[in-house]
Write a protein that holds these residues in place. Structure first.
Motif, short mmCIF file in Angstrom:
data_model
loop_
_atom_site.label_atom_id
_atom_site.label_comp_id
_atom_site.label_asym_id
_atom_site.label_seq_id
_atom_site.Cartn_x
_atom_site.Cartn_y
_atom_site.Cartn_z
N ASP A 288 44.53 32.54 48.33
CA ASP A 288 44.84 31.74 47.15
C ASP A 288 44.94 32.57 45.87
N GLY A 289 44.51 33.83 45.89
CA GLY A 289 44.57 34.67 44.70
C GLY A 289 43.42 35.65 44.65
N VAL A 290 43.15 36.16 43.45
CA VAL A 290 42.06 37.11 43.25
C VAL A 290 41.10 36.51 42.22
N SER A 291 39.88 37.02 42.23
CA SER A 291 38.88 36.47 41.31
C SER A 291 37.89 37.54 40.92
N ILE A 292 37.29 37.34 39.75
CA ILE A 292 36.16 38.14 39.28
C ILE A 292 35.03 37.15 39.02
N ASP A 293 33.88 37.43 39.63
CA ASP A 293 32.75 36.50 39.57
C ASP A 293 31.55 37.24 38.98
N VAL A 294 30.95 36.65 37.93
CA VAL A 294 29.78 37.23 37.28
C VAL A 294 28.69 36.17 37.25
N VAL A 327 28.90 36.64 18.21
CA VAL A 327 29.67 35.97 17.15
C VAL A 327 30.17 34.61 17.60
N GLY A 328 29.78 34.18 18.78
CA GLY A 328 30.19 32.85 19.24
C GLY A 328 31.58 32.79 19.81
N LEU A 329 32.15 33.94 20.20
CA LEU A 329 33.52 33.96 20.72
C LEU A 329 33.62 34.57 22.11
N GLY A 330 32.49 34.91 22.72
CA GLY A 330 32.52 35.61 24.00
C GLY A 330 33.27 34.85 25.07
N LEU A 331 32.79 33.67 25.43
CA LEU A 331 33.44 32.88 26.46
C LEU A 331 34.73 32.24 25.97
N ALA A 332 34.86 32.03 24.66
CA ALA A 332 36.13 31.53 24.12
C ALA A 332 37.24 32.55 24.36
N ILE A 333 36.92 33.82 24.17
CA ILE A 333 37.90 34.88 24.46
C ILE A 333 38.21 34.93 25.94
N VAL A 334 37.19 34.79 26.78
CA VAL A 334 37.40 34.77 28.22
C VAL A 334 38.36 33.65 28.61
N LYS A 335 38.15 32.48 28.05
CA LYS A 335 39.02 31.34 28.37
C LYS A 335 40.45 31.58 27.90
N SER A 336 40.62 32.12 26.69
CA SER A 336 41.96 32.37 26.17
C SER A 336 42.69 33.42 27.00
N ILE A 337 41.99 34.48 27.39
CA ILE A 337 42.62 35.51 28.22
C ILE A 337 42.98 34.94 29.58
N THR A 338 42.10 34.12 30.13
CA THR A 338 42.39 33.50 31.43
C THR A 338 43.61 32.60 31.34
N ALA A 340 46.02 32.78 29.18
CA ALA A 340 47.20 33.61 28.93
C ALA A 340 47.73 34.23 30.21
N HIS A 341 46.87 34.43 31.20
CA HIS A 341 47.28 35.00 32.48
C HIS A 341 47.55 33.93 33.53
N GLY A 342 47.53 32.66 33.12
CA GLY A 342 47.82 31.58 34.06
C GLY A 342 46.73 31.37 35.08
N GLY A 343 45.50 31.73 34.75
CA GLY A 343 44.39 31.60 35.69
C GLY A 343 43.52 30.39 35.39
N THR A 344 42.43 30.29 36.11
CA THR A 344 41.47 29.21 35.93
C THR A 344 40.09 29.78 35.71
N VAL A 357 29.99 32.46 36.38
CA VAL A 357 31.31 32.30 35.78
C VAL A 357 32.32 32.97 36.70
N THR A 358 33.36 32.23 37.05
CA THR A 358 34.39 32.74 37.96
C THR A 358 35.76 32.60 37.32
N VAL A 359 36.52 33.69 37.31
CA VAL A 359 37.89 33.69 36.82
C VAL A 359 38.81 33.96 38.00
N ARG A 360 39.75 33.04 38.23
CA ARG A 360 40.71 33.19 39.34
C ARG A 360 42.11 33.40 38.77
N LEU A 361 42.80 34.40 39.34
CA LEU A 361 44.15 34.72 38.91
C LEU A 361 45.05 34.78 40.14
#
Length: 367
Positions: A288-294, A327-338, A340-344, A357-361
């Motif tokens: 189904d794709g690739v993922s990074i899990d932390v 600064v309160g933007l850590g996971l907000a940046i993660v979501k925006s980058i995800t 932008a790459h069409g991931g979840t 936290v799991t990012v799938r691309l």
């Protein structure tokens, strides 16, 4: 854009309907004329002598005198019918387009809350209206988010500047009783916070605009680089990092995906237990794709707080530490980058405390 005035679409459709109707009528009358000519002699035949009951047969001349005026009146009637009927039919057909145009003009004037909301069965106009309503909804949400983001960013940037001014004012009022070393340390800390916030805003803007070139990126190598970079911070906080995974190739910006992984890892380190904490970093690939899990150990989290963690400038009060409040933007940046790459992006509390936290691309086939 200024354009010279031209005929309306309704008029063009009316003329098109009328023109097609007239062409069809001319073809039909021509076919009838040719058919009649086959059975009408060129000259009229006189009756035989002594036959008092048989009249002369019509000639082509007689046919012309009878057929041409009738055909002309029929064409004229069809012309009027085509113009009137075509005008009414075109108006009815273009009524949904008029509503869409009205909604577009209201949106252009700043009213993003208005919707077309066409009813009836699905067709091309309703598909266009539904797509336009969806676009307006997204625009309205994005504008509201941008306004909220601008207000929060202004507040966050104003805070370090206000602290700096206060420190300098205090030092100016008491030039004799000040410790320059302490003042410099405080100013450096405040300045570093402003720098971190500015860099985070730039990364967030770049991710939102999706202004990056795509390349093949192995998430396992990105994870290793992020771990090596943040290993001193983990050792300082008494956190152990365990990595595992396989080749997981995605398409995207290596710099942004590295920033994504570092944000996840940084959050997992600083929002951990006081001592003996663990962070697990895993890169994987499947059909189904690739993922990074932390995942990390930590305090029990309220499930109601999980959806708020990706909001910009939102910090969970139970996860804030005095030395690395962020600064309160850590996971907000993660979501925006995800995005932008069409991931979840999926976030879930771990049993026993902590966060996963799991990012799938989408995967990229390696040749």
């Amino acid at each position: 854009m200024d354009r010279p005035p031209g005929p309306s679409v309704r008029l063009k459709l009316t003329l098109s309907y009328t023109g097609f109707l007239m062409v069809a009528a001319v073809v039909l009358l021509t076919a009838v004329w040719v058919f009649l000519l086959r059975y009408v002699p060129t000259y009229s035949e006189q009756p035989a002598s002594g036959d008092l009951f048989r009249g002369a047969s019509p000639s082509q001349e007689d046919l012309v005198r009878a057929f041409v005026p009738a055909a002309a009146w029929a064409l004229l009637a069809l012309l009027v019918f085509g113009l009137v009927g075509g005008w009414l039919l075109a108006g009815r057909m273009l009524a949904p387009l008029a509503r869409i145009t009205h909604a577009t003009r209201r949106a252009a004037s700043g009213s993003l809350s208005h919707r077309v909301e066409l009813d009836g069965r699905q067709d091309e106009f309703r598909e266009l209206a539904d797509s336009f309503d969806t676009m307006l909804g997204r625009l309205e949400a994005q504008v509201a988010e941008q306004q909220r983001f601008a207000a929060n960013a202004s507040h966050e940037l104003r805070t370090p500047l206000a602290i700096t001014r206060t420190l300098l004012d205090v030092a100016a009022r008491d030039p004799q009783d000040r410790d320059d070393h302490v003042l410099v340390e405080r100013l450096q800390a405040v300045n570093q916070r402003a720098i971190d916030l500015t860099e985070a805003l730039l990364i967030l803007s770049r991710a939102d605009q999706r202004s990056f070139a795509r390349e093949r990126v192995d998430l396992s190598l990105v994870a290793e680089e992020a771990v090596e970079t943040l290993l001193p911070l983990a050792e300082k906080n008494g956190v152990a990092i365990q990595t595992s995974g396989e080749i997981a190739t995605a398409s995207g910006s290596r710099a942004l995906l590295l920033q994504l992984t570092m944000n996840l890892l940084h959050n997992a380190i600083v929002h951990n237990v006081a001592a003996g904490g663990v962070v697990w970093v895993t890169a994987s690939a499947d059909n189904d794709g690739v993922s990074i899990d932390v995942a990390n150990t930590g305090e029990e989290l309220d499930p109601r707080m999980i959806p708020l963690l990706t909001e910009r400038f939102q910090r969970g009060s139970d996860r804030t530490r005095t030395d690395h409040a962020g600064v309160g933007l850590g996971l907000a940046i993660v979501k925006s980058i995800t995005d932008a790459h069409g991931g979840t992006l999926s976030i879930a509390p771990r049993a026993g405390g902590g966060l996963r936290v799991t990012v799938r691309l989408s995967a990229v086939l390696v040749r």
